[in-house]
Design a protein around this motif. Structure first.
Motif, PDB file in Angstrom:
ATOM      1  N   SER A 169       0.823  -1.207   0.000  1.00 27.53           N
ATOM      2  CA  SER A 169       0.000   0.000   0.000  1.00 27.53           C
ATOM      3  C   SER A 169       0.859   1.261   0.000  1.00 27.53           C
ATOM      4  O   SER A 169       0.903   2.013   0.977  1.00 27.53           O
ATOM      5  N   PRO A 170       1.581   1.512  -1.113  1.00 31.05           N
ATOM      6  CA  PRO A 170       2.349   2.758  -1.206  1.00 31.05           C
ATOM      7  C   PRO A 170       1.410   3.958  -1.231  1.00 31.05           C
ATOM      8  O   PRO A 170       0.204   3.811  -1.457  1.00 31.05           O
TER       9      PRO A 170
ATOM     10  N   ALA B 225      -3.803  11.926   2.197  1.00 28.53           N
ATOM     11  CA  ALA B 225      -3.006  10.954   1.452  1.00 28.53           C
ATOM     12  C   ALA B 225      -3.906  10.076   0.579  1.00 28.53           C
ATOM     13  O   ALA B 225      -5.103   9.927   0.844  1.00 28.53           O
ATOM     14  N   THR B 226      -3.310   9.498  -0.456  1.00 23.67           N
ATOM     15  CA  THR B 226      -3.997   8.487  -1.266  1.00 23.67           C
ATOM     16  C   THR B 226      -3.170   7.212  -1.206  1.00 23.67           C
ATOM     17  O   THR B 226      -2.003   7.193  -1.596  1.00 23.67           O
ATOM     18  N   TRP B 227      -3.806   6.146  -0.692  1.00 22.06           N
ATOM     19  CA  TRP B 227      -3.131   4.859  -0.534  1.00 22.06           C
ATOM     20  C   TRP B 227      -3.586   3.918  -1.636  1.00 22.06           C
ATOM     21  O   TRP B 227      -4.783   3.708  -1.825  1.00 22.06           O
ATOM     22  N   MET B 228      -2.647   3.350  -2.387  1.00 23.97           N
ATOM     23  CA  MET B 228      -2.964   2.300  -3.343  1.00 23.97           C
ATOM     24  C   MET B 228      -2.792   0.971  -2.614  1.00 23.97           C
ATOM     25  O   MET B 228      -1.724   0.700  -2.068  1.00 23.97           O
ATOM     26  N   LEU B 229      -3.825   0.152  -2.602  1.00 25.86           N
ATOM     27  CA  LEU B 229      -3.804  -1.088  -1.831  1.00 25.86           C
ATOM     28  C   LEU B 229      -3.984  -2.291  -2.754  1.00 25.86           C
ATOM     29  O   LEU B 229      -4.921  -2.322  -3.560  1.00 25.86           O
ATOM     30  N   SER B 230      -3.091  -3.268  -2.631  1.00 25.56           N
ATOM     31  CA  SER B 230      -3.245  -4.481  -3.436  1.00 25.56           C
ATOM     32  C   SER B 230      -2.714  -5.694  -2.681  1.00 25.56           C
ATOM     33  O   SER B 230      -1.916  -5.576  -1.760  1.00 25.56           O
ATOM     34  N   GLY B 231      -3.208  -6.848  -3.097  1.00 22.61           N
ATOM     35  CA  GLY B 231      -2.842  -8.105  -2.446  1.00 22.61           C
ATOM     36  C   GLY B 231      -4.074  -8.947  -2.222  1.00 22.61           C
ATOM     37  O   GLY B 231      -5.137  -8.700  -2.803  1.00 22.61           O
ATOM     38  N   SER B 232      -3.949  -9.926  -1.374  1.00 26.06           N
ATOM     39  CA  SER B 232      -5.035 -10.854  -1.109  1.00 26.06           C
ATOM     40  C   SER B 232      -6.285 -10.134  -0.616  1.00 26.06           C
ATOM     41  O   SER B 232      -6.214  -9.235   0.222  1.00 26.06           O
TER      42      SER B 232
ATOM     43  N   ASP C 296      -8.375   0.414  -4.084  1.00 21.73           N
ATOM     44  CA  ASP C 296      -8.058  -1.006  -4.231  1.00 21.73           C
ATOM     45  C   ASP C 296      -7.629  -1.298  -5.670  1.00 21.73           C
ATOM     46  O   ASP C 296      -8.367  -1.033  -6.621  1.00 21.73           O
ATOM     47  N   PHE C 297      -6.418  -1.873  -5.831  1.00 21.24           N
ATOM     48  CA  PHE C 297      -5.911  -2.216  -7.160  1.00 21.24           C
ATOM     49  C   PHE C 297      -5.808  -3.727  -7.382  1.00 21.24           C
ATOM     50  O   PHE C 297      -4.983  -4.188  -8.164  1.00 21.24           O
TER      51      PHE C 297
ATOM     52  N   VAL D 158       3.296  -0.709  -9.065  1.00 23.64           N
ATOM     53  CA  VAL D 158       3.358  -0.207 -10.439  1.00 23.64           C
ATOM     54  C   VAL D 158       2.672   1.162 -10.529  1.00 23.64           C
ATOM     55  O   VAL D 158       3.188   2.090 -11.155  1.00 23.64           O
ATOM     56  N   VAL D 159       1.504   1.277  -9.890  1.00 27.00           N
ATOM     57  CA  VAL D 159       0.782   2.551  -9.898  1.00 27.00           C
ATOM     58  C   VAL D 159       1.638   3.663  -9.282  1.00 27.00           C
ATOM     59  O   VAL D 159       1.734   4.763  -9.807  1.00 27.00           O
ATOM     60  N   LYS D 160       2.277   3.341  -8.160  1.00 24.38           N
ATOM     61  CA  LYS D 160       3.138   4.315  -7.492  1.00 24.38           C
ATOM     62  C   LYS D 160       4.295   4.747  -8.386  1.00 24.38           C
ATOM     63  O   LYS D 160       4.632   5.930  -8.475  1.00 24.38           O
ATOM     64  N   LEU D 161       4.922   3.791  -9.068  1.00 27.52           N
ATOM     65  CA  LEU D 161       6.028   4.118  -9.962  1.00 27.52           C
ATOM     66  C   LEU D 161       5.557   4.957 -11.147  1.00 27.52           C
ATOM     67  O   LEU D 161       6.253   5.884 -11.576  1.00 27.52           O
ATOM     68  N   CYS D 162       4.372   4.657 -11.668  1.00 27.27           N
ATOM     69  CA  CYS D 162       3.810   5.483 -12.752  1.00 27.27           C
ATOM     70  C   CYS D 162       3.631   6.931 -12.284  1.00 27.27           C
ATOM     71  O   CYS D 162       3.991   7.876 -12.991  1.00 27.27           O
ATOM     72  N   GLY D 163       3.077   7.085 -11.084  1.00 29.96           N
ATOM     73  CA  GLY D 163       2.858   8.428 -10.555  1.00 29.96           C
ATOM     74  C   GLY D 163       4.150   9.181 -10.321  1.00 29.96           C
ATOM     75  O   GLY D 163       4.274  10.362 -10.685  1.00 29.96           O
TER      76      GLY D 163
END
Length: 350
Positions: free
Chosen positions: A158-159, A172-179, A198-199, A208-213
Protein backbone atom coordinates in the motif's frame (compact mmCIF):
# COMPACT_ATOMS: atom_id res chain seq x y z
CA UNK A 1 12.23 -34.16 -10.29
CA UNK A 2 12.01 -30.37 -10.61
CA UNK A 3 8.41 -30.59 -11.82
CA UNK A 4 7.47 -32.78 -8.82
CA UNK A 5 9.17 -30.32 -6.45
CA UNK A 6 7.32 -27.37 -8.01
CA UNK A 7 3.99 -29.17 -7.71
CA UNK A 8 4.73 -30.00 -4.07
CA UNK A 9 5.62 -26.39 -3.28
CA UNK A 10 2.43 -25.16 -4.96
CA UNK A 11 0.36 -27.66 -2.95
CA UNK A 12 1.97 -26.53 0.33
CA UNK A 13 1.33 -22.88 -0.55
CA UNK A 14 -2.31 -23.64 -1.34
CA UNK A 15 -2.79 -25.52 1.93
CA UNK A 16 -1.33 -22.63 3.93
CA UNK A 17 -3.45 -20.11 2.05
CA UNK A 18 -6.55 -22.18 2.76
CA UNK A 19 -5.74 -21.76 6.45
CA UNK A 20 -6.01 -17.99 5.94
CA UNK A 21 -9.34 -18.36 4.16
CA UNK A 22 -10.85 -19.96 7.24
CA UNK A 23 -10.44 -16.62 9.01
CA UNK A 24 -12.02 -14.47 6.28
CA UNK A 25 -15.28 -13.86 8.12
CA UNK A 26 -13.52 -12.52 11.24
CA UNK A 27 -10.83 -10.42 9.56
CA UNK A 28 -11.95 -6.99 10.72
CA UNK A 29 -9.93 -4.40 12.57
CA UNK A 30 -12.18 -4.55 15.62
CA UNK A 31 -11.73 -8.32 15.88
CA UNK A 32 -7.97 -7.97 15.52
CA UNK A 33 -7.95 -5.37 18.29
CA UNK A 34 -10.00 -7.61 20.55
CA UNK A 35 -7.25 -10.20 20.24
CA UNK A 36 -4.27 -7.86 20.24
CA UNK A 37 -4.99 -4.16 20.60
CA UNK A 38 -1.59 -2.87 19.39
CA UNK A 39 -0.59 -2.12 15.80
CA UNK A 40 3.11 -2.27 14.94
CA UNK A 41 4.73 0.54 12.95
CA UNK A 42 8.25 0.27 11.53
CA UNK A 43 9.97 3.34 10.08
CA UNK A 44 9.64 6.75 11.72
CA UNK A 45 11.09 8.99 9.06
CA UNK A 46 9.24 12.03 7.81
CA UNK A 47 6.33 9.94 6.52
CA UNK A 48 6.23 7.27 9.20
CA UNK A 49 6.32 9.73 12.08
CA UNK A 50 3.33 11.59 10.61
CA UNK A 51 1.47 8.28 10.26
CA UNK A 52 2.20 7.45 13.89
CA UNK A 53 0.82 10.83 14.99
CA UNK A 54 -2.42 10.40 13.07
CA UNK A 55 -2.97 6.79 14.16
CA UNK A 56 -2.34 7.72 17.79
CA UNK A 57 -4.70 10.71 17.51
CA UNK A 58 -7.38 8.25 16.38
CA UNK A 59 -6.93 6.32 19.62
CA UNK A 60 -4.95 3.40 18.21
CA UNK A 61 -2.32 1.78 20.41
CA UNK A 62 1.01 1.51 18.60
CA UNK A 63 4.26 -0.32 19.18
CA UNK A 64 6.86 1.50 17.09
CA UNK A 65 10.36 0.68 15.91
CA UNK A 66 13.08 2.73 14.25
CA UNK A 67 16.87 2.73 14.32
CA UNK A 68 16.66 6.38 15.40
CA UNK A 69 15.69 6.17 19.07
CA UNK A 70 15.10 9.93 19.28
CA UNK A 71 12.12 9.57 16.93
CA UNK A 72 10.62 6.93 19.22
CA UNK A 73 11.19 9.01 22.37
CA UNK A 74 9.53 12.07 20.85
CA UNK A 75 6.41 10.09 19.93
CA UNK A 76 6.16 8.42 23.32
CA UNK A 77 6.48 11.80 25.07
CA UNK A 78 3.65 13.14 22.90
CA UNK A 79 1.38 10.08 23.20
CA UNK A 80 2.43 8.23 26.38
CA UNK A 81 -0.87 6.33 26.59
CA UNK A 82 -0.94 5.23 22.96
CA UNK A 83 2.64 4.63 21.83
CA UNK A 84 5.23 2.25 23.24
CA UNK A 85 8.73 1.26 22.18
CA UNK A 86 9.28 -1.95 20.21
CA UNK A 87 12.66 -3.27 21.24
CA UNK A 88 13.25 -5.11 17.98
CA UNK A 89 11.60 -6.34 14.78
CA UNK A 90 11.05 -9.75 16.38
CA UNK A 91 9.39 -8.00 19.34
CA UNK A 92 6.79 -6.47 17.02
CA UNK A 93 6.24 -9.79 15.24
CA UNK A 94 5.47 -11.46 18.57
CA UNK A 95 3.35 -8.68 20.10
CA UNK A 96 1.33 -7.50 17.09
CA UNK A 97 -0.94 -9.18 14.56
CA UNK A 98 -0.86 -6.14 12.26
CA UNK A 99 2.41 -4.40 11.35
CA UNK A 100 2.73 -1.40 9.05
CA UNK A 101 6.10 -0.48 7.55
CA UNK A 102 7.22 2.54 5.55
CA UNK A 103 10.86 2.12 4.56
CA UNK A 104 13.31 3.60 2.04
CA UNK A 105 14.25 0.78 -0.34
CA UNK A 106 13.77 -2.81 -1.49
CA UNK A 107 16.63 -4.32 0.50
CA UNK A 108 15.46 -2.89 3.81
CA UNK A 109 11.85 -3.88 3.09
CA UNK A 110 12.93 -7.43 2.21
CA UNK A 111 15.19 -7.80 5.26
CA UNK A 112 12.57 -6.51 7.70
CA UNK A 113 9.70 -8.42 6.06
CA UNK A 114 11.64 -11.65 6.31
CA UNK A 115 12.63 -10.97 9.92
CA UNK A 116 8.98 -10.31 10.76
CA UNK A 117 7.64 -13.50 9.20
CA UNK A 118 10.44 -15.60 10.72
CA UNK A 119 9.40 -14.44 14.19
CA UNK A 120 5.61 -14.67 13.91
CA UNK A 121 4.29 -17.10 16.47
CA UNK A 122 2.60 -20.11 14.92
CA UNK A 123 -0.31 -20.10 17.37
CA UNK A 124 -1.71 -16.65 16.48
CA UNK A 125 -5.50 -16.67 16.61
CA UNK A 126 -5.70 -14.60 13.40
CA UNK A 127 -3.25 -14.53 10.48
CA UNK A 128 -0.41 -12.03 10.73
CA UNK A 129 -0.78 -9.03 8.38
CA UNK A 130 2.11 -6.90 7.13
CA UNK A 131 1.05 -3.70 5.33
CA UNK A 132 4.03 -2.37 3.38
CA UNK A 133 3.69 1.31 2.43
CA UNK A 134 7.10 1.59 0.78
CA UNK A 135 7.88 2.46 -2.83
CA UNK A 136 9.56 -0.70 -4.08
CA UNK A 137 9.71 -2.96 -7.12
CA UNK A 138 6.56 -4.95 -7.90
CA UNK A 139 8.78 -8.03 -8.15
CA UNK A 140 9.93 -7.56 -4.55
CA UNK A 141 6.32 -7.36 -3.36
CA UNK A 142 5.30 -10.44 -5.33
CA UNK A 143 8.16 -12.45 -3.88
CA UNK A 144 7.34 -11.39 -0.31
CA UNK A 145 3.66 -12.17 -0.92
CA UNK A 146 4.54 -15.76 -1.86
CA UNK A 147 6.76 -16.12 1.23
CA UNK A 148 4.00 -14.87 3.54
CA UNK A 149 1.32 -17.04 1.93
CA UNK A 150 3.51 -20.11 2.34
CA UNK A 151 3.54 -19.45 6.09
CA UNK A 152 -0.16 -18.73 6.47
CA UNK A 153 0.30 -14.94 6.75
CA UNK A 154 -0.70 -11.94 4.65
CA UNK A 155 1.54 -9.42 2.89
CA UNK A 156 -0.20 -6.36 1.45
CA UNK A 157 1.29 -3.52 -0.58
CA UNK A 158 0.00 0.00 0.00
CA UNK A 159 2.35 2.76 -1.21
CA UNK A 160 1.11 6.31 -0.80
CA UNK A 161 0.79 9.49 -2.82
CA UNK A 162 1.49 12.26 -0.31
CA UNK A 163 4.27 14.35 1.10
CA UNK A 164 4.59 14.48 4.92
CA UNK A 165 2.23 17.48 5.11
CA UNK A 166 -0.36 15.46 3.18
CA UNK A 167 -0.19 12.69 5.76
CA UNK A 168 -0.49 15.27 8.54
CA UNK A 169 -3.60 16.79 6.95
CA UNK A 170 -5.11 13.34 6.23
CA UNK A 171 -5.10 13.94 2.47
CA UNK A 172 -3.01 10.95 1.45
CA UNK A 173 -4.00 8.49 -1.27
CA UNK A 174 -3.13 4.86 -0.53
CA UNK A 175 -2.96 2.30 -3.34
CA UNK A 176 -3.80 -1.09 -1.83
CA UNK A 177 -3.25 -4.48 -3.44
CA UNK A 178 -2.84 -8.11 -2.45
CA UNK A 179 -5.03 -10.85 -1.11
CA UNK A 180 -8.71 -9.96 -0.72
CA UNK A 181 -8.45 -11.56 2.68
CA UNK A 182 -6.94 -8.86 4.84
CA UNK A 183 -7.50 -5.82 2.62
CA UNK A 184 -10.60 -4.88 4.60
CA UNK A 185 -8.43 -4.66 7.73
CA UNK A 186 -5.79 -2.56 5.94
CA UNK A 187 -8.48 -0.24 4.60
CA UNK A 188 -9.85 0.33 8.11
CA UNK A 189 -6.36 1.17 9.36
CA UNK A 190 -5.42 3.55 6.54
CA UNK A 191 -8.67 5.27 5.59
CA UNK A 192 -8.57 7.76 8.47
CA UNK A 193 -5.35 9.21 6.99
CA UNK A 194 -6.74 9.54 3.47
CA UNK A 195 -8.36 7.79 0.55
CA UNK A 196 -7.75 4.07 -0.07
CA UNK A 197 -7.95 2.76 -3.65
CA UNK A 198 -8.06 -1.01 -4.23
CA UNK A 199 -5.91 -2.22 -7.16
CA UNK A 200 -6.77 -5.89 -7.01
CA UNK A 201 -5.21 -9.09 -5.77
CA UNK A 202 -1.85 -8.81 -7.57
CA UNK A 203 0.23 -7.43 -4.70
CA UNK A 204 2.65 -5.76 -7.16
CA UNK A 205 0.00 -3.71 -8.96
CA UNK A 206 -0.07 -0.89 -6.41
CA UNK A 207 3.72 -0.63 -6.68
CA UNK A 208 3.36 -0.21 -10.44
CA UNK A 209 0.78 2.55 -9.90
CA UNK A 210 3.14 4.32 -7.49
CA UNK A 211 6.03 4.12 -9.96
CA UNK A 212 3.81 5.48 -12.75
CA UNK A 213 2.86 8.43 -10.56
CA UNK A 214 6.40 9.19 -9.46
CA UNK A 215 7.61 9.00 -13.06
CA UNK A 216 5.03 11.61 -14.03
CA UNK A 217 6.00 13.86 -11.10
CA UNK A 218 9.71 13.61 -11.98
CA UNK A 219 8.88 14.35 -15.63
CA UNK A 220 6.90 17.38 -14.52
CA UNK A 221 9.83 18.66 -12.44
CA UNK A 222 12.13 18.27 -15.45
CA UNK A 223 9.66 20.14 -17.69
CA UNK A 224 9.26 22.90 -15.10
CA UNK A 225 13.02 23.33 -14.88
CA UNK A 226 13.38 23.55 -18.65
CA UNK A 227 10.52 26.05 -18.96
CA UNK A 228 11.92 28.26 -16.17
CA UNK A 229 15.39 28.21 -17.77
CA UNK A 230 13.84 29.24 -21.09
CA UNK A 231 12.01 32.16 -19.48
CA UNK A 232 15.10 33.29 -17.57
CA UNK A 233 17.38 33.19 -20.62
CA UNK A 234 14.88 35.48 -22.37
CA UNK A 235 15.04 37.87 -19.38
CA UNK A 236 11.47 37.10 -18.31
CA UNK A 237 10.81 36.81 -14.55
CA UNK A 238 10.59 33.05 -13.98
CA UNK A 239 8.65 33.43 -10.72
CA UNK A 240 6.03 35.57 -12.42
CA UNK A 241 5.79 33.07 -15.26
CA UNK A 242 5.24 30.21 -12.82
CA UNK A 243 2.67 32.19 -10.81
CA UNK A 244 0.68 32.72 -14.00
CA UNK A 245 0.91 29.13 -15.22
CA UNK A 246 0.09 27.53 -11.86
CA UNK A 247 -2.93 29.78 -11.33
CA UNK A 248 -4.42 29.29 -14.82
CA UNK A 249 -3.82 26.39 -17.22
CA UNK A 250 -1.74 24.36 -14.72
CA UNK A 251 -3.74 25.03 -11.58
CA UNK A 252 -3.10 21.77 -9.72
CA UNK A 253 -1.18 20.47 -6.73
CA UNK A 254 1.94 19.19 -8.51
CA UNK A 255 2.46 22.27 -10.68
CA UNK A 256 1.78 24.62 -7.79
CA UNK A 257 4.04 22.85 -5.31
CA UNK A 258 6.97 21.95 -7.51
CA UNK A 259 6.52 25.02 -9.69
CA UNK A 260 7.13 27.17 -6.64
CA UNK A 261 10.18 25.16 -5.60
CA UNK A 262 11.76 25.20 -9.06
CA UNK A 263 11.02 28.86 -9.87
CA UNK A 264 12.23 30.04 -6.44
CA UNK A 265 15.07 27.47 -6.34
CA UNK A 266 13.99 26.42 -2.89
CA UNK A 267 15.14 22.83 -2.55
CA UNK A 268 15.40 22.46 1.20
CA UNK A 269 14.69 19.03 2.61
CA UNK A 270 11.29 18.35 4.07
CA UNK A 271 9.46 16.19 1.60
CA UNK A 272 11.20 13.75 -0.72
CA UNK A 273 14.97 13.68 -1.17
CA UNK A 274 16.81 13.71 -4.47
CA UNK A 275 18.48 10.42 -3.54
CA UNK A 276 15.07 8.76 -3.14
CA UNK A 277 14.05 10.33 -6.46
CA UNK A 278 17.00 8.60 -8.13
CA UNK A 279 16.00 5.33 -6.45
CA UNK A 280 12.45 5.64 -7.80
CA UNK A 281 13.34 6.50 -11.41
CA UNK A 282 15.72 3.53 -11.30
CA UNK A 283 12.83 1.31 -10.16
CA UNK A 284 10.71 2.67 -13.04
CA UNK A 285 13.52 1.77 -15.45
CA UNK A 286 13.73 -1.78 -14.06
CA UNK A 287 9.95 -2.21 -14.27
CA UNK A 288 9.93 -0.92 -17.86
CA UNK A 289 12.67 -3.32 -18.95
CA UNK A 290 10.84 -6.26 -17.38
CA UNK A 291 7.93 -5.78 -19.81
CA UNK A 292 9.78 -4.20 -22.79
CA UNK A 293 8.33 -0.69 -22.49
CA UNK A 294 10.50 2.04 -24.07
CA UNK A 295 10.49 5.27 -22.01
CA UNK A 296 12.73 7.90 -23.68
CA UNK A 297 11.89 10.63 -21.15
CA UNK A 298 12.94 8.29 -18.36
CA UNK A 299 16.45 8.12 -19.84
CA UNK A 300 16.76 11.88 -19.41
CA UNK A 301 15.57 11.64 -15.80
CA UNK A 302 18.03 8.88 -14.92
CA UNK A 303 20.93 10.98 -16.17
CA UNK A 304 19.59 14.12 -14.50
CA UNK A 305 19.19 12.55 -11.06
CA UNK A 306 22.51 10.69 -11.31
CA UNK A 307 24.31 13.90 -12.27
CA UNK A 308 22.65 15.89 -9.48
CA UNK A 309 23.58 13.28 -6.87
CA UNK A 310 27.17 13.28 -8.15
CA UNK A 311 27.24 17.04 -7.57
CA UNK A 312 26.51 16.55 -3.87
CA UNK A 313 22.77 17.32 -3.88
CA UNK A 314 21.44 13.95 -2.68
CA UNK A 315 19.97 15.43 0.53
CA UNK A 316 18.15 18.26 -1.24
CA UNK A 317 14.53 17.90 -2.34
CA UNK A 318 14.17 15.94 -5.57
CA UNK A 319 13.08 19.15 -7.30
CA UNK A 320 16.77 20.18 -7.11
CA UNK A 321 17.30 18.77 -10.61
CA UNK A 322 16.04 22.24 -11.58
CA UNK A 323 19.47 23.56 -10.59
CA UNK A 324 21.21 21.21 -13.03
CA UNK A 325 18.83 22.23 -15.81
CA UNK A 326 19.65 25.90 -15.20
CA UNK A 327 23.37 25.10 -15.16
CA UNK A 328 23.08 23.35 -18.53
CA UNK A 329 21.51 26.54 -19.87
CA UNK A 330 24.50 28.58 -18.70
CA UNK A 331 22.71 30.15 -15.73
CA UNK A 332 24.80 30.76 -12.62
CA UNK A 333 23.07 29.09 -9.67
CA UNK A 334 26.04 29.17 -7.28
CA UNK A 335 24.27 31.38 -4.73
CA UNK A 336 21.17 29.19 -4.84
CA UNK A 337 23.23 26.05 -4.21
CA UNK A 338 24.99 27.66 -1.24
CA UNK A 339 21.67 28.91 0.14
CA UNK A 340 20.07 25.46 -0.01
CA UNK A 341 23.08 23.65 1.45
CA UNK A 342 23.32 26.16 4.31
CA UNK A 343 19.61 25.72 5.07
CA UNK A 344 20.01 21.93 5.18
CA UNK A 345 23.02 22.18 7.51
CA UNK A 346 20.97 24.37 9.83
CA UNK A 347 18.09 21.90 9.77
CA UNK A 348 15.76 24.36 8.05
CA UNK A 349 13.09 22.40 6.21
CA UNK A 350 10.61 23.34 3.53
Amino acid sequence: INNKMNKTIKLINQLNFNIIKRFQSILTLSNYKSINDSIGLIGLGQMGSKMANKLAEDGNKLIVYDINEDSIIQLIQKYPNNISNGKSISDLAKKCSIVISILPNDKIVSDISNELIDNVESDKVVPFIHISCSTISPLTSRHLDSVYKSKGSIYLSSPVFARPDGIASRQATWMLSGSEIGKSVATEVLQSIGNVVDFGDDVGSSNVVKLCGNFLIASTIESLGEAMALAEKHNVDRKKVMDLLSSTIFNCLIYKGYGQRVSERDHRAGGFSLELGLKDVTLVSQAARQVDVPMPVLSVLLDRYTSSKAKGRADMDWSAIGLAIAEDAGIDVTEDIIKNKDAIKKGLKY
